[in-house]
Design a protein around this motif. Structure first.
Motif, PDB file in Angstrom:
ATOM      1  N   VAL B  25     -49.884  -5.100   5.214  1.00 49.26           N
ATOM      2  CA  VAL B  25     -48.933  -4.612   4.207  1.00 49.26           C
ATOM      3  C   VAL B  25     -47.527  -5.124   4.542  1.00 49.26           C
ATOM      4  O   VAL B  25     -46.804  -5.628   3.665  1.00 49.26           O
ATOM      5  CB  VAL B  25     -48.920  -3.055   4.126  1.00 49.26           C
ATOM      6  N   LEU B  26     -47.146  -5.033   5.823  1.00 50.41           N
ATOM      7  CA  LEU B  26     -45.808  -5.469   6.236  1.00 50.41           C
ATOM      8  C   LEU B  26     -45.597  -6.955   5.967  1.00 50.41           C
ATOM      9  O   LEU B  26     -44.556  -7.359   5.433  1.00 50.41           O
ATOM     10  CB  LEU B  26     -45.574  -5.176   7.726  1.00 50.41           C
ATOM     11  N   VAL B  27     -46.594  -7.778   6.320  1.00 50.60           N
ATOM     12  CA  VAL B  27     -46.456  -9.235   6.146  1.00 50.60           C
ATOM     13  C   VAL B  27     -46.310  -9.591   4.660  1.00 50.60           C
ATOM     14  O   VAL B  27     -45.406 -10.345   4.280  1.00 50.60           O
ATOM     15  CB  VAL B  27     -47.647  -9.992   6.782  1.00 50.60           C
ATOM     16  N   TYR B  28     -47.171  -9.019   3.810  1.00 48.03           N
ATOM     17  CA  TYR B  28     -47.088  -9.356   2.374  1.00 48.03           C
ATOM     18  C   TYR B  28     -45.809  -8.815   1.744  1.00 48.03           C
ATOM     19  O   TYR B  28     -45.226  -9.457   0.872  1.00 48.03           O
ATOM     20  CB  TYR B  28     -48.332  -8.854   1.630  1.00 48.03           C
ATOM     21  N   THR B  29     -45.355  -7.646   2.202  1.00 48.84           N
ATOM     22  CA  THR B  29     -44.119  -7.075   1.647  1.00 48.84           C
ATOM     23  C   THR B  29     -42.912  -7.904   2.083  1.00 48.84           C
ATOM     24  O   THR B  29     -42.021  -8.186   1.274  1.00 48.84           O
ATOM     25  CB  THR B  29     -43.963  -5.596   2.090  1.00 48.84           C
ATOM     26  N   LEU B  30     -42.919  -8.318   3.356  1.00 47.13           N
ATOM     27  CA  LEU B  30     -41.820  -9.170   3.844  1.00 47.13           C
ATOM     28  C   LEU B  30     -41.819 -10.510   3.120  1.00 47.13           C
ATOM     29  O   LEU B  30     -40.753 -11.041   2.782  1.00 47.13           O
ATOM     30  CB  LEU B  30     -41.951  -9.394   5.346  1.00 47.13           C
ATOM     31  N   ALA B  31     -43.020 -11.067   2.882  1.00 44.04           N
ATOM     32  CA  ALA B  31     -43.107 -12.352   2.174  1.00 44.04           C
ATOM     33  C   ALA B  31     -42.497 -12.214   0.779  1.00 44.04           C
ATOM     34  O   ALA B  31     -41.702 -13.052   0.354  1.00 44.04           O
ATOM     35  CB  ALA B  31     -44.559 -12.813   2.088  1.00 44.04           C
ATOM     36  N   GLU B  32     -42.846 -11.123   0.089  1.00 39.95           N
ATOM     37  CA  GLU B  32     -42.296 -10.893  -1.256  1.00 39.95           C
ATOM     38  C   GLU B  32     -40.780 -10.672  -1.178  1.00 39.95           C
ATOM     39  O   GLU B  32     -40.021 -11.189  -2.003  1.00 39.95           O
ATOM     40  CB  GLU B  32     -42.992  -9.678  -1.893  1.00 39.95           C
ATOM     41  N   ARG B  33     -40.323  -9.930  -0.155  1.00 39.89           N
ATOM     42  CA  ARG B  33     -38.888  -9.692   0.012  1.00 39.89           C
ATOM     43  C   ARG B  33     -38.134 -11.016   0.210  1.00 39.89           C
ATOM     44  O   ARG B  33     -37.060 -11.213  -0.342  1.00 39.89           O
ATOM     45  CB  ARG B  33     -38.655  -8.753   1.202  1.00 39.89           C
ATOM     46  N   PHE B  34     -38.721 -11.932   1.006  1.00 37.67           N
ATOM     47  CA  PHE B  34     -38.069 -13.232   1.217  1.00 37.67           C
ATOM     48  C   PHE B  34     -38.053 -14.066  -0.057  1.00 37.67           C
ATOM     49  O   PHE B  34     -37.102 -14.809  -0.292  1.00 37.67           O
ATOM     50  CB  PHE B  34     -38.718 -14.009   2.366  1.00 37.67           C
TER      51      PHE B  34
END
Lengths: 98, 98
Positions: B25-34
């Motif tokens: 969840v963290l990786v995909y959310t960070l990817a979307e945030r970037f």
């Protein structure tokens, strides 16, 4: 304000709203992750296991690498961030074992 | 292995599975945030806006503080982490403007 500048301001506001929502996801996910690692810390303290576990950490880093590629996130950034989170977790575990 | 140690190993494995799911969840959310901050960076470069925005960042930190309290996450950790992410974003923006 020209039309183009007004349009840019509107786009910027939309992106910032998305970022704010994503930050809420990050905060709640991190909070849940810390609850899980706190439970791990308690278990480790109870059974006198070492606070850090290099084999587990190596697997996490490997998994993070392919997850990052899949999500199109810079794997170097993801690894630095996980290291930052794990450091915090190890600090918590050490405090538990004192 | 005693029953208690086997039970502890089972509990530990369950927590680690949760942590692995939360990391996804963290990786995909960070990817979307970037992706969102990259779009902001492009807009800023196009309209020649400054890469950092102290008023926006102050609001984000304030919001993060109450979100963290609500989620029962250490607000100091959350702020350190956001600072870490924002630093990375500013680096990206500077690279865009070069």
């Amino acid at each position: 304000m020209t039309d183009a500048v007004a349009r840019a301001a509107e786009l910027l506001a939309g992106h910032r709203d998305s970022i704010d929502r994503l930050d809420a996801v990050l905060v709640y996910t991190l909070a849940e992750r810390f609850k899980q690692t706190q439970a791990v810390g308690k278990l480790k303290a109870e059974y006198d296991l070492p606070p850090s576990d290099p084999a587990r950490e190596a697997k996490q880093i490997e998994r993070l690498e392919w997850l990052s590629k899949e999500a199109d996130l810079d794997p170097e950034f993801a690894k630095k961030l996980l290291a930052f989170i794990i450091q915090e977790v190890i600090q918590h575990h050490k405090q538990h074992q004192k």
